[in-house]
Design a protein around this motif. Structure first.
Motif, short mmCIF file in Angstrom:
data_model
loop_
_atom_site.label_atom_id
_atom_site.label_comp_id
_atom_site.label_asym_id
_atom_site.label_seq_id
_atom_site.Cartn_x
_atom_site.Cartn_y
_atom_site.Cartn_z
N ARG A 1 15.35 -12.54 -39.91
CA ARG A 1 15.70 -12.45 -38.50
C ARG A 1 15.33 -13.75 -37.78
NH1 ARG A 1 15.75 -7.41 -35.41
NH2 ARG A 1 14.55 -6.51 -37.13
N ASP B 1 9.06 -8.96 -39.05
CA ASP B 1 10.32 -9.13 -38.32
C ASP B 1 11.53 -9.24 -39.25
OD1 ASP B 1 9.29 -11.50 -39.26
OD2 ASP B 1 9.86 -12.71 -37.54
N ASP B 2 11.33 -9.02 -40.56
CA ASP B 2 12.43 -9.07 -41.51
C ASP B 2 12.70 -7.68 -42.09
OD1 ASP B 2 12.60 -11.79 -41.08
OD2 ASP B 2 11.28 -12.28 -42.78
N ARG B 3 13.76 -7.55 -42.87
CA ARG B 3 14.12 -6.26 -43.45
C ARG B 3 14.56 -6.45 -44.90
NH1 ARG B 3 18.14 -4.26 -38.62
NH2 ARG B 3 19.22 -6.11 -39.40
N GLU C 1 11.52 -1.31 -37.91
CA GLU C 1 12.70 -1.59 -38.75
C GLU C 1 12.29 -2.09 -40.13
OE1 GLU C 1 15.99 -3.74 -37.11
OE2 GLU C 1 15.39 -3.23 -35.07
N HIS D 1 4.19 -8.34 -33.61
CA HIS D 1 5.61 -8.12 -33.87
C HIS D 1 5.91 -6.63 -33.95
CE1 HIS D 1 6.82 -12.31 -35.59
NE2 HIS D 1 6.88 -12.25 -34.26
N HIS E 1 14.64 -15.53 -34.31
CA HIS E 1 14.33 -15.25 -32.91
C HIS E 1 13.40 -16.35 -32.40
CE1 HIS E 1 10.37 -13.79 -34.21
NE2 HIS E 1 11.00 -13.11 -35.15
N GLY F 1 18.26 -11.88 -33.36
CA GLY F 1 17.08 -11.13 -32.96
C GLY F 1 17.32 -9.63 -32.86
N ASP F 2 18.57 -9.24 -32.52
CA ASP F 2 18.87 -7.82 -32.40
C ASP F 2 19.26 -7.18 -33.73
OD1 ASP F 2 21.36 -8.90 -32.88
OD2 ASP F 2 22.27 -8.23 -31.00
N GLY F 3 19.21 -7.95 -34.81
CA GLY F 3 19.51 -7.42 -36.13
C GLY F 3 20.95 -7.59 -36.55
N TYR G 1 9.51 -5.25 -33.96
CA TYR G 1 10.35 -5.28 -35.15
C TYR G 1 9.77 -4.46 -36.30
CZ TYR G 1 11.91 -9.52 -32.69
OH TYR G 1 12.36 -10.41 -31.76
#
Length: 668
Positions: free
Chosen positions: A334, A222-224, A154, A148, A336, A255-257, A151
């Motif tokens: 996120r 893949d998360d924030r 980010e 990943h 995706h 997926g693009d945030g 991602y």
């Protein structure tokens, strides 16, 4: 590794004629234990039959007992008529960490096998603090990553942007074949740990072992995190010092945030373990802040689970320690194509395996056992239903390959009802078969409205003309769970039906308050907003169901409820959440979990208020149409979804110790 215990409260039971008397010499409020073991010392003398032992009960489970054989010379003098006055004393050591920390009931067992309450001990865990007062605790953010890298930057940036400055970042490259290591290496101070691919649980455990923070967050690559995630998590943990972990709210992103769905607030104020047995109210593990000590005690993630390892961890922790959910959004999840939840076969097996590890423990109480059964049904519907839809699509595409056959075997083993659905078709809202629930989403234009395509409801009287309204099932279940609070002098609004039903012989006096003198049951005619004639501290319990939404000055009414309660007294209140509104009523307000909590916290204090919401989309649809509870299955009614709160319930306690417990001033 152990954890300390603080004794918060020692609450005596009401006087009982079956005993000459009883007393707890130890523990006392404020007592502390370093290793989780507390000493319980006291006495109990049976009147109707001699007391032979004292049992210690957690929930509905007897976790220990001791004989009442210690000699108490003071009792011989105080109770010359008692047949067992030569003994009566007891002393025992209990390890509260071995069970759910919280409340322990003490029960005297008489020779005729009668059981009489003595009192209860309220305790909470005391977690080790390694930082000095005033210092900033270190928070470890562990980021496992498998392919990943797109991602990961980010995710790391979201940690670096935190308002709380004292943290470390550990990235675990779990055998990635992309440039994960290069991305992590661009950030100074990020610790990179590389290993062969071992799976998510092993990667998280490795990151935990390599980190050193007092508090830990596991963030998927893949998360924030939201900028205040660490600050809010630590503040909430310190506001709830007995909790092993706290969780918050999460936003869904594309997926693009970009934002897909704003945070939908799901709050669990109590019974975390029971709620987890029914499903998983923790919306994302990125919202969770753990105490490192609890992870060391519990043992980290289970590498044997290929999915739902976080759910398993929450269950293992919540069975033994309290947890808490706060209202702030602290993470972004996120969506995706490579999300693990997109594989329903894997998720079905993982969820049911995690839940089955709790099977024997959930049998300890009737309520936990029922929650466990609901949880099994929930996961089968959730992921089993998705797997059925997936297989239908594969068969329609004439895909009978190895993966399809593997998924079919998984369905047959873990959700056998789904195999029948492959042959007969999955039931939907129009299928006239009671108790069948559809979880998949029909395609655009293919929703079958059936009897629901109408502008007037099926029933106009909330469901009374067809049976029991759905909301009444929730309200009466709430009162039944808190029937022990309905005792002493009880006040109820409009009539005393619930006082009689749930209080019974424990009620010493029953009063009914109403605005109108025409109410033949009313013993007090008053407006709760201006009830100055009701003396302070008059009642041990107040039952007020479906009433406060009709009072304009609702804050004044709640202040009155607090004033006329005795110290230690309890208000049991309910509000409608999603409902038909009767034009004939003076309906003023609609409530949410948040507004109900704030309303009662202003009067009673936040720590003295417990909130719950009951409902789901199917039950809400039925209730709005006047379909009765009898027309739904218990599983359909009890399925929890806080996004559809049909009925909101409040238990509020006036601070202070209850009165009326006599004990001799006896010492060993």
């Amino acid at each position: 590794m152990s954890v300390g215990i603080d004794v918060v409260e020692v609450v005596p039971a009401a006087h009982d004629e079956r005993l000459w008397g009883r007393h707890l010499d130890a523990p006392r409020p404020g007592d502390r234990s370093r290793d989780g073991v507390i000493e319980v010392v006291g006495w109990a003398l049976g009147r109707s039959a001699p007391a032979v032992r004292v049992e210690f009960v957690s929930g509905d489970v007897v976790v220990g007992s001791t004989r009442t054989t210690l000699r108490r010379p003071d009792l011989q003098e105080a109770f010359p008529e008692a047949s067992d006055r030569d003994g009566g004393g007891f002393r025992a050591q209990l390890n509260l960490v071995g069970e759910q920390v919280g409340e322990l009931a003490l029960v005297a067992v008489l020779r005729d096998d009668t059981r009489v309450p003595i009192g209860r001990i309220v305790a909470r865990p005391r977690w080790r603090e390694t930082t000095e007062p005033g210092d900033m605790a270190l928070v470890s953010v562990v980021i496992p990553c498998f392919n990943h890298a797109a991602y990961l930057d980010e995710a790391i940036q979201s940690v670096l942007a935190q308002t709380y400055p004292h943290f470390e970042i550990v990235v675990v490259d779990d055998g990635s074949t992309d440039n994960t290591a290069d991305v992590a290496g661009r950030h100074a101070g990020v610790q990179l740990l590389k290993q062969g691919n071992q799976g998510l649980s092993a990667a998280r455990n490795a990151g935990l072992a390599a980190s050193s923070g007092e508090f830990v967050i596991f963030l998927d690559a893949d998360d924030r995190l939201k900028p205040r995630a660490l600050e809010v998590g630590l503040r909430t943990l310190r506001a709830h010092p007995g909790c092993a972990f706290v969780s918050g709210q999460v936003e869904l992103t594309h997926g693009d945030g970009s934002l897909m769905r704003a945070a939908q607030h799901r709050i669990v104020d109590r019974d975390h373990y029971r709620m987890l047995l029914q499903g998983n109210p923790v919306l994302s593990h990125a919202t969770v802040v753990f105490r490192r000590q609890v992870l060391e005690i519990i043992g980290g993630f289970d590498p044997a689970l290929e999915a739902c390892e976080d759910y398993d961890l929450y269950l293992r922790i919540a069975r033994r320690f309290p947890a808490y959910t706060h209202e702030e959004c602290v993470a972004e999840y996120r969506r995706h194509g490579a999300n693990m939840h997109r594989d329903p076969a894997r998720m079905l097996v993982g969820a049911l395996k995690a839940l089955r590890k709790q099977k024997s423990k959930a049998r300890g109480t009737k309520a936990d056992g029922a929650a466990y059964k609901l949880g099994v049904a929930h996961w089968r519907r959730e992921f089993g239903g998705q797997l059925v839809d997936d297989l239908v699509d594969r068969f329609a595409a004439r895909d009978y390959g190895r993966e399809t056959r593997r998924r079919l075997r998984t369905l047959a083993r873990w959700y056998p009802q789904g195999v029948r659905q492959l042959r007969t078709g999955r039931p939907n809202a129009a299928t006239p078969v009671r108790g069948r629930v559809r979880t998949g989403s029909p395609g655009l234009g293919h929703v079958r409205w059936g009897h629901l395509r109408r502008l007037d409801p099926i029933g106009v009287d909330f469901g009374y003309e067809r049976g029991t309204p759905v909301d009444r099932r929730y309200i009466e279940g709430f009162l039944e769970r808190h029937a022990d609070d309905v005792r002493g002098r009880v006040l109820e609004v409009a009539d005393a039906a619930y006082t009689r039903r749930f209080g019974g012989a424990h009620v010493t006096a029953s009063e009914v308050i109403h605005l109108s003198r025409d109410n033949s049951e009313a013993t007090i005619v008053a407006d709760l907003t201006e009830a100055d004639d009701i003396p302070d501290a008059s009642f041990d319990c107040i039952i007020i169901t479906e009433t406060l939404q009709m009072i304009y000055d609702v804050r004044a009414a709640v202040a009155t409820l607090e004033r006329i309660l005795r110290p230690g007294g309890v208000v049991l209140a309910t509000f409608p959440g999603m409902t038909q509104i009767d034009d004939g009523d003076a309906w003023c307000w609609g409530f949410t979990v948040r507004s109900a909590r704030r309303l009662f916290a202003e009067a009673f204090g936040e720590d003295n208020v417990e909130i719950e919401a009951r409902g789901n989309v199917l039950a809400a649809t039925a209730f709005l149409h006047g379909i009765s509870a009898e027309e739904l299955t218990p599983e359909e009614i009890d399925h929890p979804d806080p996004n559809y709160p049909i009925s909101i319930h409040v238990r509020a306690v006036r601070p202070g110790r209850p009165h009326g417990w006599w004990h001799a001033k006896a010492q060993l």
